[in-house]
Design an enzyme around this catalytic site. Structure first.
Site, PDB file in Angstrom:
ATOM      1  N   HIS A 142      -2.347   6.762   3.870  1.00 18.52           N
ATOM      2  CA  HIS A 142      -0.903   6.816   4.099  1.00 18.52           C
ATOM      3  C   HIS A 142      -0.376   8.149   3.543  1.00 18.52           C
ATOM      4  O   HIS A 142      -0.599   8.477   2.368  1.00 18.52           O
ATOM      5  CB  HIS A 142      -0.197   5.673   3.372  1.00 18.52           C
ATOM      6  CG  HIS A 142      -0.401   4.315   3.997  1.00 18.52           C
ATOM      7  ND1 HIS A 142      -1.101   4.104   5.159  1.00 18.52           N
ATOM      8  CD2 HIS A 142       0.032   3.080   3.591  1.00 18.52           C
ATOM      9  CE1 HIS A 142      -1.092   2.815   5.451  1.00 18.52           C
ATOM     10  NE2 HIS A 142      -0.420   2.167   4.520  1.00 18.52           N
TER      11      HIS A 142
ATOM     12  N   CYS B  40       0.813  -1.236   0.000  1.00 19.78           N
ATOM     13  CA  CYS B  40       0.000   0.000   0.000  1.00 19.78           C
ATOM     14  C   CYS B  40       0.841   1.279   0.000  1.00 19.78           C
ATOM     15  O   CYS B  40       0.475   2.256  -0.653  1.00 19.78           O
ATOM     16  CB  CYS B  40      -0.980  -0.009   1.171  1.00 19.78           C
ATOM     17  SG  CYS B  40      -0.284  -0.578   2.731  1.00 19.78           S
TER      18      CYS B  40
HETATM   19  P1  NAP Z   1      -6.804  -9.850   7.568  1.00 23.08           P
HETATM   20  O1  NAP Z   1      -7.842  -8.854   7.986  1.00 23.08           O
HETATM   21  O2  NAP Z   1      -5.982 -10.503   8.621  1.00 23.08           O
HETATM   22  O3  NAP Z   1      -7.535 -11.008   6.690  1.00 23.08           O
HETATM   23  C1  NAP Z   1      -6.881 -12.210   6.328  1.00 23.08           C
HETATM   24  C2  NAP Z   1      -7.819 -13.148   5.572  1.00 23.08           C
HETATM   25  O4  NAP Z   1      -7.090 -14.365   5.306  1.00 23.08           O
HETATM   26  C3  NAP Z   1      -9.085 -13.551   6.344  1.00 23.08           C
HETATM   27  O5  NAP Z   1     -10.169 -13.662   5.453  1.00 23.08           O
HETATM   28  C4  NAP Z   1      -8.734 -14.944   6.903  1.00 23.08           C
HETATM   29  O6  NAP Z   1      -9.871 -15.785   7.106  1.00 23.08           O
HETATM   30  C5  NAP Z   1      -7.891 -15.489   5.758  1.00 23.08           C
HETATM   31  N1  NAP Z   1      -7.045 -16.578   6.231  1.00 23.08           N
HETATM   32  C6  NAP Z   1      -6.182 -16.574   7.280  1.00 23.08           C
HETATM   33  N2  NAP Z   1      -5.603 -17.801   7.441  1.00 23.08           N
HETATM   34  C7  NAP Z   1      -6.126 -18.594   6.479  1.00 23.08           C
HETATM   35  C8  NAP Z   1      -5.956 -19.958   6.125  1.00 23.08           C
HETATM   36  N3  NAP Z   1      -5.109 -20.775   6.793  1.00 23.08           N
HETATM   37  N4  NAP Z   1      -6.655 -20.452   5.069  1.00 23.08           N
HETATM   38  C9  NAP Z   1      -7.499 -19.653   4.379  1.00 23.08           C
HETATM   39  N5  NAP Z   1      -7.735 -18.343   4.673  1.00 23.08           N
HETATM   40  C10 NAP Z   1      -7.041 -17.815   5.703  1.00 23.08           C
HETATM   41  O7  NAP Z   1      -5.760  -9.182   6.548  1.00 23.08           O
HETATM   42  P2  NAP Z   1      -5.962  -7.904   5.560  1.00 23.08           P
HETATM   43  O8  NAP Z   1      -5.530  -6.665   6.228  1.00 23.08           O
HETATM   44  O9  NAP Z   1      -7.333  -7.985   4.962  1.00 23.08           O
HETATM   45  O10 NAP Z   1      -4.859  -8.187   4.446  1.00 23.08           O
HETATM   46  C11 NAP Z   1      -5.038  -9.220   3.488  1.00 23.08           C
HETATM   47  C12 NAP Z   1      -3.819  -9.282   2.573  1.00 23.08           C
HETATM   48  O11 NAP Z   1      -3.691  -8.045   1.852  1.00 23.08           O
HETATM   49  C13 NAP Z   1      -2.510  -9.487   3.331  1.00 23.08           C
HETATM   50  O12 NAP Z   1      -1.659 -10.312   2.574  1.00 23.08           O
HETATM   51  C14 NAP Z   1      -1.965  -8.062   3.447  1.00 23.08           C
HETATM   52  O13 NAP Z   1      -0.567  -8.048   3.615  1.00 23.08           O
HETATM   53  C15 NAP Z   1      -2.402  -7.468   2.135  1.00 23.08           C
HETATM   54  N6  NAP Z   1      -2.550  -6.007   2.119  1.00 23.08           N
HETATM   55  C16 NAP Z   1      -3.232  -5.355   3.111  1.00 23.08           C
HETATM   56  C17 NAP Z   1      -3.359  -3.959   3.055  1.00 23.08           C
HETATM   57  C18 NAP Z   1      -4.108  -3.164   4.107  1.00 23.08           C
HETATM   58  O14 NAP Z   1      -4.156  -1.926   3.983  1.00 23.08           O
HETATM   59  N7  NAP Z   1      -4.722  -3.818   5.117  1.00 23.08           N
HETATM   60  C19 NAP Z   1      -2.839  -3.260   1.972  1.00 23.08           C
HETATM   61  C20 NAP Z   1      -2.175  -3.961   0.968  1.00 23.08           C
HETATM   62  C21 NAP Z   1      -2.062  -5.329   1.060  1.00 23.08           C
HETATM   63  P3  NAP Z   1     -10.579 -15.965   8.575  1.00 23.08           P
HETATM   64  O15 NAP Z   1     -11.366 -14.700   8.812  1.00 23.08           O
HETATM   65  O16 NAP Z   1     -11.441 -17.146   8.386  1.00 23.08           O
HETATM   66  O17 NAP Z   1      -9.469 -16.151   9.562  1.00 23.08           O
END
Ligand code: NAP
Length: 363
Positions: free
Chosen positions: A242, A149
């Site tokens: 950001h 991001c």
């Molecule tokens: P998050 O809120 O922690 O969500 C993670 C997701 O992954 C949830 O749906 C979770 O499902 C699933 N998950 C976790 N363990 C799993 C498993 N063993 N098998 C299948 N599904 C699983 O994270 P987020 O902030 O949305 O970020 C998601 C991705 O985007 C990450 O890789 C992050 O680095 C990237 N990202 C985030 C941002 C940001 O601003 N937040 C920006 C750019 C990129 P459950 O709910 O069932 O646990």
């Protein structure tokens, strides 16, 4: 029937970025969410129960009633998937979907630096889509990623300048929002009234990803851009947005006025002009002496326009400015959605609803 009508699956649909996908895809002219998937804890439950829904608006009704699936290719009825998976599991799962023939449009970091995986910002390096042809997952599936991001916002501001001038070096201090850490993210007692001068892995991403994105396509590879970039990343108690305080040194004789003028005049490549989520403008230049601010400007262009202000001559480098981008929209789900729209308009997403009606879904 729209030529770009596709059924979409979301991996990691219950998380912060997964929820943003669902919000942005509601009423989308080309894409309809037909499948949601997450971890074992969520699988088998209706989406409305499995997701701790964070947005003020309600869950779109057709998604709320979907049963959450396991992240297995054969479980999802869709033409391609967005991945908002935790990076701890994204590597294996995304590869399994690509190997099963699915296009994967990912937010996770796992394949961003893979030689043949585009690290894509449609307005910046649409030609890097050609890398897909060099991917080999034993099927017609492929993976496309969007940058971290903080990288995304910064590159949206730097690309027009690198297009116009020879940039020698960039120094940037990032003030990054709490939502960048997902939900629940940073503990409240660490975040409130505080600034944390460390975000694991973030400075490394800012030193590697820009060089690939701004690099030159050379056959089946990208020759990295020759750019010196020094980044310091801090976490600040802001919900979304950001902020980057940057200064740029040029090889040419460039001043603040030339930078402002170049950003204002930049036109996104023709390949992006018909994409539904494309912002206009790509970058807005703000004149007010106290702009940009996360609270006031983060929603510009529905979160897809990057705002730049405080453009001044710099006594250390040549020009300094402050840049703001929406980390969960432009920097995550919105950026990936634009990537998928470019894939559709460039013919990389082959299956349409009409194809799907004629033959079983590939995934
Ligand atoms: P998050 O809120 O922690 O969500 C993670 C997701 O992954 C949830 O749906 C979770 O499902 C699933 N998950 C976790 N363990 C799993 C498993 N063993 N098998 C299948 N599904 C699983 O994270 P987020 O902030 O949305 O970020 C998601 C991705 O985007 C990450 O890789 C992050 O680095 C990237 N990202 C985030 C941002 C940001 O601003 N937040 C920006 C750019 C990129 P459950 O709910 O069932 O646990």
């Amino acid at each position: 029937m729209n030529a770009h009508e596709y059924r979409v699956g979301i991996l990691g649909a219950t998380g912060a970025v997964g929820q943003t996908f669902i919000r942005l895809l509601d009423g989308h002219p080309w894409f309809t969410v037909t499948a949601v998937a997450a971890s074992e804890q969520s699988a088998g439950r209706p989406y409305r129960e499995a997701a701790n829904w964070l947005s003020g608006a309600s869950i779109p009704e057709h998604v709320a009633s979907l049963e959450v699936q396991r992240t297995e290719p054969e479980a999802l009825d869709c033409d391609f998937v967005f991945s908002a998976l935790s990076s701890s599991v994204a590597g294996e799962i995304e590869q399994a979907f690509a190997a099963a023939g699915a296009p994967v449009v990912s937010n996770a970091k796992n394949y961003r630096l893979h030689d043949h995986v585009p690290l894509l910002i449609p307005e910046v390096n649409p030609d890097h889509l050609a890398l897909i042809d060099a991917q080999s997952w034993d099927s017609e599936g492929f993976i496309v990623t969007n940058p971290n991001c903080s990288t995304t916002g910064l590159i949206c501001g730097l690309h027009p300048l690198m297009d116009a001038f020879e940039v020698e070096a960039v120094q940037v201090t990032m003030l990054q929002a709490l939502s960048g850490a997902g939900y629940p993210g940073v503990p409240s007692l660490d975040a409130v009234g505080n600034v944390i001068p460390y975000i694991g892995g973030e400075e490394e991403k800012l030193s590697t990803e820009p060089r690939k994105i701004l690099g030159t396509l050379d056959g089946e590879d990208v020759a990295p851009a020759d750019l010196t970039l020094s980044a310091q990343c801090t976490r600040v108690p802001v919900r979304n947005g950001h902020l980057a305080c940057a200064s740029v040194r040029f090889q040419d004789d460039v001043d603040a006025e030339a930078v402002a003028d170049t950003l204002r005049r930049f036109e996104a490549p023709p390949a992006t002009r018909s994409l539904p989520s494309r912002p206009n403008p790509f970058v807005q230049v703000l004149e007010a002496p106290d702009a940009p601010q996360p609270q006031r400007h983060v929603k510009a262009g529905d979160g897809m326009t990057v705002s730049v202000g405080r453009i001044q001559d710099c006594p250390v480098n040549d020009v300094k400015f402050v840049l703001l981008s929406h980390n969960t929209v432009r920097g995550a789900a919105g950026g990936a959605l634009l990537n998928a729209e470019l894939l559709a308009s460039e013919g990389y997403l082959k299956r349409t609803r009409a194809d799907a009606a004629a033959t079983p879904a590939a995934t």
